[in-house]
Design a protein around this motif. Sequence first.
Motif, PDB file in Angstrom:
ATOM      1  N   PHE A 132       9.564  -2.723 -48.609  1.00  0.00           N
ATOM      2  CA  PHE A 132      10.656  -3.263 -48.863  1.00  0.00           C
ATOM      3  C   PHE A 132      10.738  -4.502 -49.874  1.00  0.00           C
ATOM      4  N   ILE A 133      11.647  -4.609 -50.760  1.00  0.00           N
ATOM      5  CA  ILE A 133      11.967  -5.748 -51.609  1.00  0.00           C
ATOM      6  C   ILE A 133      13.252  -6.490 -51.171  1.00  0.00           C
ATOM      7  N   GLU A 134      13.032  -7.953 -51.193  1.00  0.00           N
ATOM      8  CA  GLU A 134      14.315  -8.685 -50.612  1.00  0.00           C
ATOM      9  C   GLU A 134      14.916  -8.052 -49.221  1.00  0.00           C
ATOM     10  N   ARG A 135      14.170  -7.729 -48.374  1.00  0.00           N
ATOM     11  CA  ARG A 135      14.945  -7.717 -47.245  1.00  0.00           C
ATOM     12  C   ARG A 135      14.747  -8.900 -46.161  1.00  0.00           C
ATOM     13  N   ASN A 136      13.854  -8.839 -45.566  1.00  0.00           N
ATOM     14  CA  ASN A 136      13.353  -9.986 -44.413  1.00  0.00           C
ATOM     15  C   ASN A 136      12.772 -11.097 -45.201  1.00  0.00           C
ATOM     16  N   ASP A 137      12.123 -10.778 -46.363  1.00  0.00           N
ATOM     17  CA  ASP A 137      11.304 -11.814 -47.287  1.00  0.00           C
ATOM     18  C   ASP A 137      11.462 -11.205 -48.587  1.00  0.00           C
ATOM     19  N   ASP A 138      10.588 -11.687 -49.588  1.00  0.00           N
ATOM     20  CA  ASP A 138      10.620 -11.311 -50.882  1.00  0.00           C
ATOM     21  C   ASP A 138       9.979  -9.949 -50.798  1.00  0.00           C
ATOM     22  N   VAL A 166      13.017   0.214 -57.414  1.00  0.00           N
ATOM     23  CA  VAL A 166      13.428  -1.147 -56.844  1.00  0.00           C
ATOM     24  C   VAL A 166      14.771  -1.456 -57.132  1.00  0.00           C
ATOM     25  N   ILE A 167      15.446  -1.347 -58.126  1.00  0.00           N
ATOM     26  CA  ILE A 167      16.825  -1.249 -58.551  1.00  0.00           C
ATOM     27  C   ILE A 167      17.439  -0.495 -57.518  1.00  0.00           C
ATOM     28  N   ARG A 174      19.613   3.360 -52.601  1.00  0.00           N
ATOM     29  CA  ARG A 174      18.229   4.011 -51.871  1.00  0.00           C
ATOM     30  C   ARG A 174      18.421   3.151 -50.737  1.00  0.00           C
ATOM     31  N   SER A 175      18.163   3.823 -49.494  1.00  0.00           N
ATOM     32  CA  SER A 175      18.072   3.056 -48.174  1.00  0.00           C
ATOM     33  C   SER A 175      16.716   3.195 -47.659  1.00  0.00           C
ATOM     34  N   GLU A 176      15.860   4.188 -47.952  1.00  0.00           N
ATOM     35  CA  GLU A 176      14.562   4.315 -47.200  1.00  0.00           C
ATOM     36  C   GLU A 176      13.529   3.320 -48.165  1.00  0.00           C
ATOM     37  N   PRO A 177      12.715   2.838 -47.579  1.00  0.00           N
ATOM     38  CA  PRO A 177      11.545   2.088 -48.177  1.00  0.00           C
ATOM     39  C   PRO A 177      10.717   2.496 -49.394  1.00  0.00           C
TER      40      PRO A 177
END
Length: 398
Positions: A38-44, A206-207, A214-217
């Motif tokens: 994931f990008i920018e979820r709980n951290d970078d 990523v965008i 997009r919801s899935e990682p």
Amino acid sequence: MPLTKSEHSAAEQGLGYTFQSRFALLKALDLPEEDALFIERNDDVEFVGTNGSLSLASLKHKAIGDKLTDLSVDFWKSVRIWLKHYNASGRTASRARFLLFHTGTVASGSFLSLFEEDSSDDIARAAAAAEAIARTENKDLIALKGALDSLDSNEARDFYGRITIFTSTPRITDIPALVDKRLRTVRREVRRPLFERLEGWWTNAVIDLLTGTRSEPLGVQEVSDKLAAFAEEYRMDNLPINYRDSRPSGQIDALQDPRMFVRQLRTLELSENRIQFAIIDYYRAFEQRSSWARENLLISGEIEEYEDRLVEEWARYKEICFENLASDSAEAALLSAGRELLRWAERDTGHLRIRERVTEAYVVRGVFQILANASPSPRVHWHPRFLERLAEILGVAA
């Protein structure tokens, strides 16, 4: 001469966000294919393992020579983020690890060296050092103190034991060369364009993730599959196809376009839609071979040899189409023969490939239009009398 940055410039922040995406792609090439990001979820960046493991990664792309010190905001801001997740995920029951990737180094004598990847110190000493710094009267740590104080000694030791600092992290400009080293099974001369294709796809993914499209990682398996698919296009018997869905900018004007190949099509009295499709083919083929040339994917003389081959095949079929025409043939017969020649070029030439596995139809269709647009005289034509009429027009103009 380099431009001076405005005091309002957000270049560093922008570089940081771009670094997140590029660094995540680099890591994805090293992770097990079952993992995801994931990008920018709980951290970078967040690395998710199939076994339920989780790694929250803070990324810091800093100026050359930057150092982490005891009171570095880069570290303590990350601690605040990690502590929030640690509390929410059950503290000692949490399965999360906390990673800080920093392009600089740890300052000499700083307790942060105890958290570095290769540190041999035990975690109890690192936790004690961190707690001692956190108790100092520093305004940047005031907001963090309450959250840290809520941890008992075992929890504090457990929390700090999950932290690893990776210094000398590659800078954003170093990453393409590191990706290159991971593409050893691909020919050296195509690795750079292959990386650019892969990164372009990754950036769009990523965008989509950041915008909620997009919801899935982002799956590591996806990266492997996409890399394999792109690599296939760079084999010696293939070429990448980049313009399948592209169209010329602006309005397509089939009735007024002055280019030679369009004038030829109008001479056949084709529908406006037929001519528009030919203009699109011309655009895609022109842009595609320009892209191949920029990326140095073509063998010397390959385009010229391919064009010569198409011209020869065109000349052969032209004789078949025109063999029953006479000097006094009616215009209807001329139009019928010219349209048949064009139909052949558009529909029956898929086997005339620049390379064996380049099967995209617009390549051959568009190259025929490029040949019909050659100057000063087209190398192929459709209407049996087009060259004669062109010579008359040019003669009058002269």
